[in-house]
Design a protein around this motif. Structure first.
Motif, PDB file in Angstrom:
ATOM      1  N   GLU A  25       0.804  -1.237  -0.162  1.00 59.11           N
ATOM      2  CA  GLU A  25      -0.082  -0.103   0.183  1.00 59.11           C
ATOM      3  C   GLU A  25       0.903   1.530   0.094  1.00 59.11           C
ATOM      4  O   GLU A  25       0.321   2.328  -0.589  1.00 59.11           O
ATOM      5  CB  GLU A  25      -1.059   0.035   1.418  1.00 59.11           C
ATOM      6  N   LEU A  26       2.098   1.182   0.593  1.00 56.85           N
ATOM      7  CA  LEU A  26       2.863   2.488   0.597  1.00 56.85           C
ATOM      8  C   LEU A  26       3.358   2.808  -0.658  1.00 56.85           C
ATOM      9  O   LEU A  26       3.740   3.915  -0.911  1.00 56.85           O
ATOM     10  CB  LEU A  26       4.265   2.114   1.264  1.00 56.85           C
ATOM     11  N   TYR A  27       3.213   1.959  -1.628  1.00 57.48           N
ATOM     12  CA  TYR A  27       3.744   2.310  -3.150  1.00 57.48           C
ATOM     13  C   TYR A  27       2.558   2.319  -4.378  1.00 57.48           C
ATOM     14  O   TYR A  27       2.856   2.684  -5.317  1.00 57.48           O
ATOM     15  CB  TYR A  27       4.757   0.931  -3.635  1.00 57.48           C
ATOM     16  N   THR A  28       1.466   1.985  -3.626  1.00 59.18           N
ATOM     17  CA  THR A  28       0.139   2.089  -4.752  1.00 59.18           C
ATOM     18  C   THR A  28      -0.834   2.953  -4.163  1.00 59.18           C
ATOM     19  O   THR A  28      -1.671   3.446  -4.850  1.00 59.18           O
ATOM     20  CB  THR A  28      -0.208   0.506  -4.869  1.00 59.18           C
ATOM     21  N   HIS A  29      -1.032   3.004  -2.750  1.00 56.38           N
ATOM     22  CA  HIS A  29      -2.394   4.139  -2.538  1.00 56.38           C
ATOM     23  C   HIS A  29      -1.978   5.081  -1.306  1.00 56.38           C
ATOM     24  O   HIS A  29      -2.347   6.148  -1.373  1.00 56.38           O
ATOM     25  CB  HIS A  29      -2.973   2.845  -1.739  1.00 56.38           C
ATOM     26  N   VAL A  30      -1.048   4.833  -0.303  1.00 59.67           N
ATOM     27  CA  VAL A  30      -0.824   5.805   0.475  1.00 59.67           C
ATOM     28  C   VAL A  30       0.407   6.517   0.123  1.00 59.67           C
ATOM     29  O   VAL A  30       1.556   5.964  -0.202  1.00 59.67           O
ATOM     30  CB  VAL A  30      -0.364   5.085   1.950  1.00 59.67           C
ATOM     31  N   PRO A  31       0.612   7.949   0.258  1.00 60.06           N
ATOM     32  CA  PRO A  31       1.638   8.530  -0.401  1.00 60.06           C
ATOM     33  C   PRO A  31       2.709   8.891   0.207  1.00 60.06           C
ATOM     34  O   PRO A  31       3.566   9.833  -0.073  1.00 60.06           O
ATOM     35  CB  PRO A  31       0.781  10.364  -0.557  1.00 60.06           C
ATOM     36  N   VAL A  32       3.044   8.013   1.270  1.00 61.56           N
ATOM     37  CA  VAL A  32       4.203   7.993   2.184  1.00 61.56           C
ATOM     38  C   VAL A  32       5.335   8.118   1.412  1.00 61.56           C
ATOM     39  O   VAL A  32       6.355   8.891   1.408  1.00 61.56           O
ATOM     40  CB  VAL A  32       4.281   7.105   3.320  1.00 61.56           C
ATOM     41  N   MET A  33       5.598   6.962   0.525  1.00 63.20           N
ATOM     42  CA  MET A  33       6.866   6.920  -0.194  1.00 63.20           C
ATOM     43  C   MET A  33       7.039   7.866  -1.322  1.00 63.20           C
ATOM     44  O   MET A  33       8.143   8.199  -1.614  1.00 63.20           O
ATOM     45  CB  MET A  33       6.853   5.339  -0.793  1.00 63.20           C
ATOM     46  N   ARG A  34       5.739   8.343  -1.954  1.00 66.63           N
ATOM     47  CA  ARG A  34       5.893   9.330  -2.816  1.00 66.63           C
ATOM     48  C   ARG A  34       6.380  10.740  -2.347  1.00 66.63           C
ATOM     49  O   ARG A  34       7.392  11.255  -2.976  1.00 66.63           O
ATOM     50  CB  ARG A  34       4.663   9.561  -3.429  1.00 66.63           C
ATOM     51  N   LEU A  35       6.091  11.049  -1.017  1.00 64.21           N
ATOM     52  CA  LEU A  35       6.396  12.155  -0.462  1.00 64.21           C
ATOM     53  C   LEU A  35       8.121  11.844  -0.054  1.00 64.21           C
ATOM     54  O   LEU A  35       8.815  12.896  -0.240  1.00 64.21           O
ATOM     55  CB  LEU A  35       5.774  12.546   0.800  1.00 64.21           C
ATOM     56  N   ILE A  36       8.467  10.738   0.178  1.00 61.54           N
ATOM     57  CA  ILE A  36       9.990  10.616   0.568  1.00 61.54           C
ATOM     58  C   ILE A  36      10.827  10.728  -0.738  1.00 61.54           C
ATOM     59  O   ILE A  36      11.840  11.267  -0.866  1.00 61.54           O
ATOM     60  CB  ILE A  36      10.168   9.235   1.284  1.00 61.54           C
ATOM     61  N   CYS A  37      10.182  10.304  -1.897  1.00 61.22           N
ATOM     62  CA  CYS A  37      10.848  10.379  -3.067  1.00 61.22           C
ATOM     63  C   CYS A  37      10.967  11.772  -3.472  1.00 61.22           C
ATOM     64  O   CYS A  37      11.931  12.495  -4.035  1.00 61.22           O
ATOM     65  CB  CYS A  37      10.179   9.448  -4.272  1.00 61.22           C
ATOM     66  N   ASN A  38       9.839  12.678  -3.393  1.00 60.14           N
ATOM     67  CA  ASN A  38       9.870  13.876  -3.655  1.00 60.14           C
ATOM     68  C   ASN A  38      10.871  14.715  -3.032  1.00 60.14           C
ATOM     69  O   ASN A  38      11.410  15.822  -3.160  1.00 60.14           O
ATOM     70  CB  ASN A  38       8.370  14.540  -3.377  1.00 60.14           C
ATOM     71  N   GLU A  39      10.934  14.255  -1.763  1.00 56.56           N
ATOM     72  CA  GLU A  39      11.834  14.976  -0.549  1.00 56.56           C
ATOM     73  C   GLU A  39      13.404  14.771  -1.276  1.00 56.56           C
ATOM     74  O   GLU A  39      14.218  15.619  -1.223  1.00 56.56           O
ATOM     75  CB  GLU A  39      11.928  14.739   0.840  1.00 56.56           C
ATOM     76  N   PHE A  40      13.697  13.546  -1.549  1.00 59.17           N
ATOM     77  CA  PHE A  40      15.064  13.123  -2.270  1.00 59.17           C
ATOM     78  C   PHE A  40      15.327  14.151  -3.374  1.00 59.17           C
ATOM     79  O   PHE A  40      16.400  14.671  -3.553  1.00 59.17           O
ATOM     80  CB  PHE A  40      15.290  11.919  -2.199  1.00 59.17           C
ATOM     81  N   GLN A  41      14.418  14.198  -4.220  1.00 61.96           N
ATOM     82  CA  GLN A  41      14.586  14.880  -5.280  1.00 61.96           C
ATOM     83  C   GLN A  41      14.417  16.505  -5.183  1.00 61.96           C
ATOM     84  O   GLN A  41      15.280  17.260  -5.795  1.00 61.96           O
ATOM     85  CB  GLN A  41      13.287  14.680  -6.309  1.00 61.96           C
ATOM     86  N   ARG A  42      14.049  17.064  -4.042  1.00 59.20           N
ATOM     87  CA  ARG A  42      14.073  18.281  -4.057  1.00 59.20           C
ATOM     88  C   ARG A  42      15.491  18.517  -3.249  1.00 59.20           C
ATOM     89  O   ARG A  42      15.873  19.784  -3.378  1.00 59.20           O
ATOM     90  CB  ARG A  42      13.222  18.704  -2.624  1.00 59.20           C
ATOM     91  N   LEU A  43      16.094  17.578  -2.530  1.00 58.72           N
ATOM     92  CA  LEU A  43      17.257  17.669  -2.146  1.00 58.72           C
ATOM     93  C   LEU A  43      18.405  17.461  -3.066  1.00 58.72           C
ATOM     94  O   LEU A  43      19.655  17.731  -2.888  1.00 58.72           O
ATOM     95  CB  LEU A  43      17.750  16.663  -0.923  1.00 58.72           C
TER      96      LEU A  43
END
Length: 188
Positions: free
Chosen positions: A100-118
């Motif tokens: 669910e962390l990769y398909t429904h709940v946006p937690v991992m997407r937020l972590i990916c976005n943070e790494f990209q922002r960095l």
């Protein structure tokens, strides 16, 4: 997914990078992890523990894991501070196996976005157990989950078949079982 070989993959890639003289940091993002073979540079369990969450909030393993991951998002400053020295290095995230962390709940997407922002260039590696190729339903399910994760995370994505050493053994066992079933059916 759980049991697909994510931690083993992280260990092998860490070893490869060390041989190539590349600086790599493996970060454990699984608050339920008990042990791993790789050298862990950062561990989410230093921030929050699944066992503590389950006990304090009276949650089961899935609810507790989701709470831990949401807590990480709420405490992104801690995460940023911990990885601040890794700016010029390779970073590998060993993630939890809750799909669910990769398909429904946006937690991992937020972590990916943070790494990209960095300023990191990020790629998702989706591990699929190779023994699934012998079971049509599991294979289709695995590929559909990989596709869903790719579209949900919105990052470059690589699918990796893991546990290939088990494929031949599993194929032989299933082939023998199917042959026996066909022989039994032919006798009827």
């Amino acid at each position: 997914p759980a049991g697909s070989g994510k931690s083993t993959y992280c260990h092998v890639i860490q070893q490869h990078c060390e041989v190539k003289k590349r600086t790599v940091h493996v970060i454990n993002l699984d608050p339920a992890a008990e042990a791993f073979k790789y050298t862990c540079s950062l561990d989410i369990r230093d921030l929050i523990s699944l066992d503590d969450v389950m006990e304090e909030l009276n949650l089961g393993p899935n609810g507790g894991l989701l709470h831990c991951m949401e807590y990480l998002i709420e405490n992104m400053d801690w995460f940023r501070d911990e990885i601040a020295d890794y700016a010029d290095d390779y970073v590998i995230l060993d993630c939890p196996g809750q799909i669910e962390l990769y398909t429904h709940v946006p937690v991992m997407r937020l972590i990916c976005n943070e790494f990209q922002r960095l300023g990191y260039h990020i790629t998702g590696v989706y591990c699929v157990d190779s023994t699934f190729v012998d079971d049509t339903a599991k294979y289709i399910s695995g590929t559909m989950m990989a596709l869903r994760a790719m579209t949900f995370l919105e990052i470059p994505h690589i699918n990796v078949l893991t546990k290939c050493d088990l494929l031949e053994m599993n194929f032989k066992r299933n082939w023998k079982q199917k042959r026996e079933e066909n022989e039994a059916t032919a006798k009827i």
